[in-house]
Design a protein around this motif. Structure first.
Motif, PDB file in Angstrom:
ATOM      1  N   GLU A  35       0.859  -1.157   0.129  1.00  0.00           N
ATOM      2  CA  GLU A  35      -0.094  -0.109   0.065  1.00  0.00           C
ATOM      3  C   GLU A  35       0.999   1.256   0.048  1.00  0.00           C
ATOM      4  O   GLU A  35       1.562   1.448   1.111  1.00  0.00           O
ATOM      5  CB  GLU A  35      -1.053  -0.154   1.214  1.00  0.00           C
ATOM      6  CG  GLU A  35      -2.174   1.112   1.193  1.00  0.00           C
ATOM      7  CD  GLU A  35      -3.145   0.712   0.250  1.00  0.00           C
ATOM      8  OE1 GLU A  35      -3.612   1.723  -0.584  1.00  0.00           O
ATOM      9  OE2 GLU A  35      -3.490  -0.448   0.097  1.00  0.00           O
ATOM     10  N   GLU A  37       2.199   5.219   0.089  1.00  0.00           N
ATOM     11  CA  GLU A  37       2.178   6.260   1.061  1.00  0.00           C
ATOM     12  C   GLU A  37       3.004   7.216   0.719  1.00  0.00           C
ATOM     13  O   GLU A  37       4.282   7.055   0.350  1.00  0.00           O
ATOM     14  CB  GLU A  37       2.263   6.128   2.624  1.00  0.00           C
ATOM     15  CG  GLU A  37       1.285   5.126   3.163  1.00  0.00           C
ATOM     16  CD  GLU A  37       1.516   4.718   4.476  1.00  0.00           C
ATOM     17  OE1 GLU A  37       2.533   5.269   5.098  1.00  0.00           O
ATOM     18  OE2 GLU A  37       0.785   3.849   5.083  1.00  0.00           O
ATOM     19  N   ASP A  38       2.580   8.641   0.826  1.00  0.00           N
ATOM     20  CA  ASP A  38       3.304   9.946   0.467  1.00  0.00           C
ATOM     21  C   ASP A  38       4.579   9.666  -0.928  1.00  0.00           C
ATOM     22  O   ASP A  38       5.743   9.704  -0.826  1.00  0.00           O
ATOM     23  CB  ASP A  38       4.532  10.183   1.603  1.00  0.00           C
ATOM     24  CG  ASP A  38       3.508  10.494   2.769  1.00  0.00           C
ATOM     25  OD1 ASP A  38       2.441  11.508   2.650  1.00  0.00           O
ATOM     26  OD2 ASP A  38       3.648  10.379   3.817  1.00  0.00           O
ATOM     27  N   TYR A  91      -0.160   9.933  -3.871  1.00  0.00           N
ATOM     28  CA  TYR A  91      -0.409   9.423  -2.668  1.00  0.00           C
ATOM     29  C   TYR A  91      -0.099  10.597  -1.584  1.00  0.00           C
ATOM     30  O   TYR A  91       1.166  10.665  -1.353  1.00  0.00           O
ATOM     31  CB  TYR A  91       0.017   8.251  -2.017  1.00  0.00           C
ATOM     32  CG  TYR A  91      -0.714   6.968  -2.884  1.00  0.00           C
ATOM     33  CD1 TYR A  91      -1.674   6.411  -2.268  1.00  0.00           C
ATOM     34  CD2 TYR A  91      -0.112   6.675  -3.891  1.00  0.00           C
ATOM     35  CE1 TYR A  91      -2.540   5.313  -3.129  1.00  0.00           C
ATOM     36  CE2 TYR A  91      -0.914   5.877  -4.895  1.00  0.00           C
ATOM     37  CZ  TYR A  91      -2.022   4.888  -4.198  1.00  0.00           C
ATOM     38  OH  TYR A  91      -2.699   3.930  -5.028  1.00  0.00           O
ATOM     39  N   SER A  92      -0.776  11.389  -0.960  1.00  0.00           N
ATOM     40  CA  SER A  92      -0.466  12.291  -0.130  1.00  0.00           C
ATOM     41  C   SER A  92      -1.871  12.819   0.896  1.00  0.00           C
ATOM     42  O   SER A  92      -2.710  13.028   0.258  1.00  0.00           O
ATOM     43  CB  SER A  92       0.062  13.561  -0.620  1.00  0.00           C
ATOM     44  OG  SER A  92       0.482  14.601   0.286  1.00  0.00           O
ATOM     45  N   ASP A  93      -1.508  13.094   2.251  1.00  0.00           N
ATOM     46  CA  ASP A  93      -2.590  13.694   3.028  1.00  0.00           C
ATOM     47  C   ASP A  93      -2.509  15.490   2.818  1.00  0.00           C
ATOM     48  O   ASP A  93      -3.430  15.804   3.327  1.00  0.00           O
ATOM     49  CB  ASP A  93      -2.493  13.364   4.440  1.00  0.00           C
ATOM     50  CG  ASP A  93      -2.629  11.898   4.665  1.00  0.00           C
ATOM     51  OD1 ASP A  93      -3.525  11.416   3.990  1.00  0.00           O
ATOM     52  OD2 ASP A  93      -2.049  11.473   5.715  1.00  0.00           O
ATOM     53  N   GLU A  94      -1.455  15.744   2.162  1.00  0.00           N
ATOM     54  CA  GLU A  94      -1.213  17.080   2.293  1.00  0.00           C
ATOM     55  C   GLU A  94      -1.780  17.679   0.707  1.00  0.00           C
ATOM     56  O   GLU A  94      -1.119  17.372  -0.254  1.00  0.00           O
ATOM     57  CB  GLU A  94       0.107  17.402   2.368  1.00  0.00           C
ATOM     58  CG  GLU A  94       0.708  17.233   3.714  1.00  0.00           C
ATOM     59  CD  GLU A  94       2.149  17.185   3.734  1.00  0.00           C
ATOM     60  OE1 GLU A  94       2.842  18.478   3.515  1.00  0.00           O
ATOM     61  OE2 GLU A  94       3.063  16.309   4.052  1.00  0.00           O
ATOM     62  N   ALA A  95      -2.599  18.342   0.664  1.00  0.00           N
ATOM     63  CA  ALA A  95      -3.316  18.678  -0.667  1.00  0.00           C
ATOM     64  C   ALA A  95      -2.533  19.556  -1.597  1.00  0.00           C
ATOM     65  O   ALA A  95      -2.393  19.203  -2.747  1.00  0.00           O
ATOM     66  CB  ALA A  95      -4.650  19.299  -0.339  1.00  0.00           C
ATOM     67  N   ARG A  97       0.642  19.562  -1.360  1.00  0.00           N
ATOM     68  CA  ARG A  97       1.942  19.042  -1.778  1.00  0.00           C
ATOM     69  C   ARG A  97       1.727  18.278  -2.984  1.00  0.00           C
ATOM     70  O   ARG A  97       2.359  18.101  -3.884  1.00  0.00           O
ATOM     71  CB  ARG A  97       2.468  18.281  -0.715  1.00  0.00           C
ATOM     72  CG  ARG A  97       3.903  17.282  -0.686  1.00  0.00           C
ATOM     73  CD  ARG A  97       4.043  16.769   0.306  1.00  0.00           C
ATOM     74  NE  ARG A  97       5.202  15.682   0.255  1.00  0.00           N
ATOM     75  CZ  ARG A  97       5.433  14.841   1.227  1.00  0.00           C
ATOM     76  NH1 ARG A  97       4.239  14.588   1.993  1.00  0.00           N
ATOM     77  NH2 ARG A  97       6.452  13.853   1.011  1.00  0.00           N
ATOM     78  N   ALA A  98       0.491  17.514  -2.854  1.00  0.00           N
ATOM     79  CA  ALA A  98      -0.028  16.643  -3.963  1.00  0.00           C
ATOM     80  C   ALA A  98      -0.127  17.447  -5.170  1.00  0.00           C
ATOM     81  O   ALA A  98       0.353  16.932  -6.350  1.00  0.00           O
ATOM     82  CB  ALA A  98      -1.356  16.045  -3.589  1.00  0.00           C
ATOM     83  N   ARG A 121      -5.500  11.972  -7.013  1.00  0.00           N
ATOM     84  CA  ARG A 121      -4.991  12.309  -5.834  1.00  0.00           C
ATOM     85  C   ARG A 121      -5.555  11.152  -4.899  1.00  0.00           C
ATOM     86  O   ARG A 121      -6.786  11.024  -4.686  1.00  0.00           O
ATOM     87  CB  ARG A 121      -5.182  13.545  -5.050  1.00  0.00           C
ATOM     88  CG  ARG A 121      -4.524  13.749  -3.870  1.00  0.00           C
ATOM     89  CD  ARG A 121      -4.615  14.930  -3.215  1.00  0.00           C
ATOM     90  NE  ARG A 121      -4.246  15.009  -1.731  1.00  0.00           N
ATOM     91  CZ  ARG A 121      -5.285  15.541  -0.834  1.00  0.00           C
ATOM     92  NH1 ARG A 121      -6.448  15.979  -0.940  1.00  0.00           N
ATOM     93  NH2 ARG A 121      -4.973  15.405   0.438  1.00  0.00           N
TER      94      ARG A 121
END
Length: 122
Positions: A35, A37-38, A91-95, A97-98, A121
């Protein structure tokens, strides 16, 4: 007694059909075996041999030059393998940055003459 040779359970399938972004997001971990991530995942199309790759996203405070350098790390092998299209998953939780990474990637692939079929995203 002999048995027919069975394919390895870890052998990759011959193809996938993805009808929408949800299908793509379901396929990526299968292709990679984990999976993500980042990172950004690139899936390629239109070449004799498909190439899929994953790179860590640059830090949020990375310079524009560093972001472009990382984009080049995906574009260069795609060009070398004569890829005609790519699908990108960021893949990022930071909009922001993505978005910044995706924008740079789309620009870099377009400049190289490679069609970005979609950037998603996750």
């Amino acid at each position: 007694m002999t048995f027919p040779e069975m394919p390895s359970p870890s052998a990759p399938p011959h193809g996938f059909v993805a009808r929408d972004p949800a299908d793509v997001l379901a396929v990526v971990p299968v292709l990679l075996g984990f999976e993500p991530e980042d990172c950004v995942v690139m899936m390629t199309f239109g070449a004799e041999h498909q190439l899929h790759a994953r790179l860590d996203l640059p830090p949020a405070d990375a310079s524009d030059a560093r972001v472009a350098e990382l984009a080049g790390m995906l574009v260069e092998p795609a060009v070398r393998h004569h890829v005609s299209g790519v699908l990108l998953v960021v893949y990022s939780d930071e909009a922001e940055r993505a978005r910044r990474s995706a924008r740079c990637l789309v620009d870099a692939f377009s400049a190289a003459g490679i069609t970005v079929l979609r950037a998603i995203r996750a």
